[in-house]
Structures are given as C-alpha cells and as structure tokens.
Design a protein around this motif. Structure first.
Motif, PDB file in Angstrom:
ATOM      1  N   ALA A 277      23.808 -13.513  25.097  1.00  0.00           N
ATOM      2  CA  ALA A 277      24.214 -13.034  26.421  1.00  0.00           C
ATOM      3  C   ALA A 277      24.406 -14.202  27.382  1.00  0.00           C
ATOM      4  CB  ALA A 277      23.176 -12.060  26.969  1.00  0.00           C
ATOM      5  N   ALA A 278      23.509 -15.182  27.333  1.00  0.00           N
ATOM      6  CA  ALA A 278      23.621 -16.345  28.214  1.00  0.00           C
ATOM      7  C   ALA A 278      24.852 -17.177  27.856  1.00  0.00           C
ATOM      8  CB  ALA A 278      22.365 -17.196  28.130  1.00  0.00           C
ATOM      9  N   ALA A 279      25.115 -17.372  26.556  1.00  0.00           N
ATOM     10  CA  ALA A 279      26.278 -18.153  26.132  1.00  0.00           C
ATOM     11  C   ALA A 279      27.572 -17.431  26.496  1.00  0.00           C
ATOM     12  CB  ALA A 279      26.217 -18.415  24.633  1.00  0.00           C
ATOM     13  N   LEU A 280      27.596 -16.116  26.327  1.00  0.00           N
ATOM     14  CA  LEU A 280      28.791 -15.343  26.679  1.00  0.00           C
ATOM     15  C   LEU A 280      29.023 -15.368  28.186  1.00  0.00           C
ATOM     16  CD1 LEU A 280      31.064 -13.583  25.636  1.00  0.00           C
ATOM     17  CD2 LEU A 280      29.573 -11.612  25.882  1.00  0.00           C
ATOM     18  N   GLU A 281      27.938 -15.284  28.949  1.00  0.00           N
ATOM     19  CA  GLU A 281      28.059 -15.351  30.398  1.00  0.00           C
ATOM     20  C   GLU A 281      28.601 -16.709  30.836  1.00  0.00           C
ATOM     21  OE1 GLU A 281      24.908 -15.470  34.012  1.00  0.00           O
ATOM     22  OE2 GLU A 281      24.698 -13.794  32.609  1.00  0.00           O
ATOM     23  N   ALA A 282      28.101 -17.763  30.204  1.00  0.00           N
ATOM     24  CA  ALA A 282      28.579 -19.111  30.541  1.00  0.00           C
ATOM     25  C   ALA A 282      30.041 -19.274  30.150  1.00  0.00           C
ATOM     26  CB  ALA A 282      27.726 -20.160  29.842  1.00  0.00           C
TER      27      ALA A 282
ATOM     28  N   ALA B  14      32.165 -17.353  32.627  1.00  0.00           N
ATOM     29  CA  ALA B  14      32.250 -18.075  33.903  1.00  0.00           C
ATOM     30  C   ALA B  14      33.233 -19.234  33.799  1.00  0.00           C
ATOM     31  CB  ALA B  14      30.876 -18.568  34.324  1.00  0.00           C
ATOM     32  N   THR B  15      33.192 -19.950  32.677  1.00  0.00           N
ATOM     33  CA  THR B  15      34.117 -21.054  32.461  1.00  0.00           C
ATOM     34  C   THR B  15      35.548 -20.547  32.381  1.00  0.00           C
ATOM     35  OG1 THR B  15      32.420 -22.283  31.279  1.00  0.00           O
ATOM     36  CG2 THR B  15      34.690 -22.972  30.934  1.00  0.00           C
ATOM     37  N   ALA B  16      35.739 -19.444  31.659  1.00  0.00           N
ATOM     38  CA  ALA B  16      37.083 -18.872  31.518  1.00  0.00           C
ATOM     39  C   ALA B  16      37.605 -18.374  32.861  1.00  0.00           C
ATOM     40  CB  ALA B  16      37.079 -17.744  30.509  1.00  0.00           C
ATOM     41  N   THR B  17      36.734 -17.768  33.640  1.00  0.00           N
ATOM     42  CA  THR B  17      37.138 -17.265  34.953  1.00  0.00           C
ATOM     43  C   THR B  17      37.531 -18.426  35.862  1.00  0.00           C
ATOM     44  OG1 THR B  17      35.645 -15.398  34.705  1.00  0.00           O
ATOM     45  CG2 THR B  17      36.421 -15.875  36.928  1.00  0.00           C
TER      46      THR B  17
ATOM     47  N   ALA C 164      32.722 -18.451  19.252  1.00  0.00           N
ATOM     48  CA  ALA C 164      32.190 -19.766  19.605  1.00  0.00           C
ATOM     49  C   ALA C 164      30.906 -19.618  20.415  1.00  0.00           C
ATOM     50  CB  ALA C 164      33.232 -20.556  20.388  1.00  0.00           C
ATOM     51  N   ALA C 165      30.872 -18.655  21.308  1.00  0.00           N
ATOM     52  CA  ALA C 165      29.671 -18.416  22.100  1.00  0.00           C
ATOM     53  C   ALA C 165      28.519 -17.980  21.204  1.00  0.00           C
ATOM     54  CB  ALA C 165      29.934 -17.363  23.175  1.00  0.00           C
ATOM     55  N   ARG C 166      28.815 -17.155  20.218  1.00  0.00           N
ATOM     56  CA  ARG C 166      27.798 -16.680  19.276  1.00  0.00           C
ATOM     57  C   ARG C 166      27.247 -17.837  18.455  1.00  0.00           C
ATOM     58  NH1 ARG C 166      27.649 -11.111  16.786  1.00  0.00           N
ATOM     59  NH2 ARG C 166      28.968 -10.853  18.579  1.00  0.00           N
TER      60      ARG C 166
ATOM     61  N   PRO D 248      42.657 -11.992  24.173  1.00  0.00           N
ATOM     62  CA  PRO D 248      43.653 -11.885  25.231  1.00  0.00           C
ATOM     63  C   PRO D 248      43.410 -12.966  26.282  1.00  0.00           C
ATOM     64  CG  PRO D 248      42.456  -9.817  24.923  1.00  0.00           C
ATOM     65  CD  PRO D 248      41.837 -10.815  24.035  1.00  0.00           C
ATOM     66  N   GLU D 249      44.422 -13.258  27.069  1.00  0.00           N
ATOM     67  CA  GLU D 249      44.305 -14.307  28.064  1.00  0.00           C
ATOM     68  C   GLU D 249      43.194 -13.981  29.054  1.00  0.00           C
ATOM     69  OE1 GLU D 249      46.966 -16.376  31.553  1.00  0.00           O
ATOM     70  OE2 GLU D 249      47.980 -15.370  29.905  1.00  0.00           O
ATOM     71  N   GLY D 250      42.352 -14.987  29.345  1.00  0.00           N
ATOM     72  CA  GLY D 250      41.267 -14.821  30.297  1.00  0.00           C
ATOM     73  C   GLY D 250      39.958 -14.393  29.681  1.00  0.00           C
ATOM     74  N   VAL D 251      39.921 -14.074  28.374  1.00  0.00           N
ATOM     75  CA  VAL D 251      38.696 -13.649  27.711  1.00  0.00           C
ATOM     76  C   VAL D 251      38.213 -14.799  26.839  1.00  0.00           C
ATOM     77  CG1 VAL D 251      37.670 -12.003  26.112  1.00  0.00           C
ATOM     78  CG2 VAL D 251      39.426 -11.251  27.715  1.00  0.00           C
ATOM     79  N   PRO D 252      36.947 -15.224  26.989  1.00  0.00           N
ATOM     80  CA  PRO D 252      36.451 -16.347  26.201  1.00  0.00           C
ATOM     81  C   PRO D 252      36.292 -15.983  24.733  1.00  0.00           C
ATOM     82  CG  PRO D 252      34.682 -15.392  27.483  1.00  0.00           C
ATOM     83  CD  PRO D 252      35.949 -14.703  27.896  1.00  0.00           C
ATOM     84  N   ASP D 253      36.259 -17.001  23.884  1.00  0.00           N
ATOM     85  CA  ASP D 253      36.078 -16.827  22.447  1.00  0.00           C
ATOM     86  C   ASP D 253      34.608 -16.490  22.185  1.00  0.00           C
ATOM     87  OD1 ASP D 253      36.068 -16.881  19.722  1.00  0.00           O
ATOM     88  OD2 ASP D 253      36.486 -19.021  19.530  1.00  0.00           O
TER      89      ASP D 253
END
Length: 182
Positions: free
Chosen positions: A22-27, A30-33, A66-68, A58-63
């Motif tokens: 959850a923390a990696a996905l949030e980070a 935030a980076t993608a945003t 990689a976060a996992r 899709p554009e704007g959504v992080p991978d």
C-alpha cells in the motif's frame, strides 16, 4: 508486533506485505500524479521521463508490478535486518509456540501449526514432546472428562475423538484410556 509476541519470518512477512504494498503503491501514484501534472504543463517532457508509466497501464496509472516488487524487496530487507539484530528468531518462535500449546495439544497439532508458520521442530524439541505426550494427553483428558472412565463405547469414542482432534496420536490415546479402565 514483535513486542506482543514472537513471530515466524513467514508470518511477519505475511503481515507486513500488505502495508508495504500500500505504501509503495501510494508513493508510485503520487509520483505518477506529479509527473502527469508536469506533463500537462510541458507536453515536450513526455518522452524525457521514461519508466514513470507502465507500458501496459493506462496513462497516469503507475506500474503496480514494480510497486509490488519494490515492497517485497523492502520487506525482505527489513526481515533480514530484524534477524541480524536478533529481534526476529525462528528458534524463539518455536520455543514460545511449543510452550504455549504443549499443555493443551498433542504433537501432531503442534507440528501442523508450526508447519503453517513455515518452521519445524528441531530433533531435541521433538524428542521432549514425544517423551511428555502421554502425560499431557492424560492431563487434557482429566480436565475435560474429570478422569472418569467412559461408561460405554459411545462415550469412549467421544473421548477418543476429542483427544485426536487435539492432536494426540492414536497410540497415546489408547494407552491413556486403557489406563483409565484399570
């Protein structure tokens, strides 16, 4: 978590991974945003920031893959550090679990529970449990049934099922109930 009780490495990994993911996905989000807002201001920078977005997403959504992976490697590094600092110990976990369960359960149940946590008894601890199993079975039987002989075959079967569900071996159960018959 470690202040409350001992944990196995596998159990602690299972508990920490959702938080790390959850923390990696949030980070990553935030980076993608931040990158997306930067791209909207300067359209020429889209090709200057490779790897921010997944080619499949899709554009704007992080991978999220990689976060996992990042979260899993962070948790593994943390677990390695905890073991190196002796905050996490498989041996202490086994001793604590055996101590907590030996008064109520048989060898089969204790081994099964340890296997669920990804650990096993060492030879010395397994021998100690085998040596005390009949005595522990007799104590559990006496607490549950008051030490009274089973009145008939149905009562005997009920007592045997109860002790088997607690993880005592059939041989030990037979010896305990035969001793009660004498």
């Amino acid at each position: 978590m470690l202040a409350r009780r001992e944990h196995s490495r596998a159990e602690l990994r299972r508990k920490l991974l959702p938080h790390a993911r959850a923390a990696a996905l949030e980070a990553a989000t935030a980076t993608a945003t931040a990158s997306a807002s930067e791209l909207h201001r300067s359209p020429g920078l889209a090709s200057a920031r490779p790897g921010v977005f997944s080619s499949d997403a899709p554009e704007g959504v992080p991978d999220t893959g990689a976060a996992r992976a990042e979260a899993e490697s962070a948790v593994e590094a943390l677990l390695d550090w905890l073991q190196a600092q002796h905050y996490l110990s498989e041996q202490r976990f086994v001793e604590s679990r055996v101590h907590a369960r030996a008064g109520r359960f048989g060898n089969l149940r204790i081994r099964q529970e340890l296997a669920q946590h990804g650990v096993a008894l060492d030879a010395e601890a397994a021998q100690r449990l085998r040596d005390t199993e009949q005595e522990r079975c007799r104590e559990v039987w006496a607490r549950k049934f008051g030490g009274e002989r089973p009145a008939d075959a149905a009562a005997r079967a009920k007592q045997m099922r109860f002790l088997a569900a607690r993880g005592f071996s059939a041989d030990v159960i037979r010896r305990v109930l035969q001793a009660s018959d004498d």
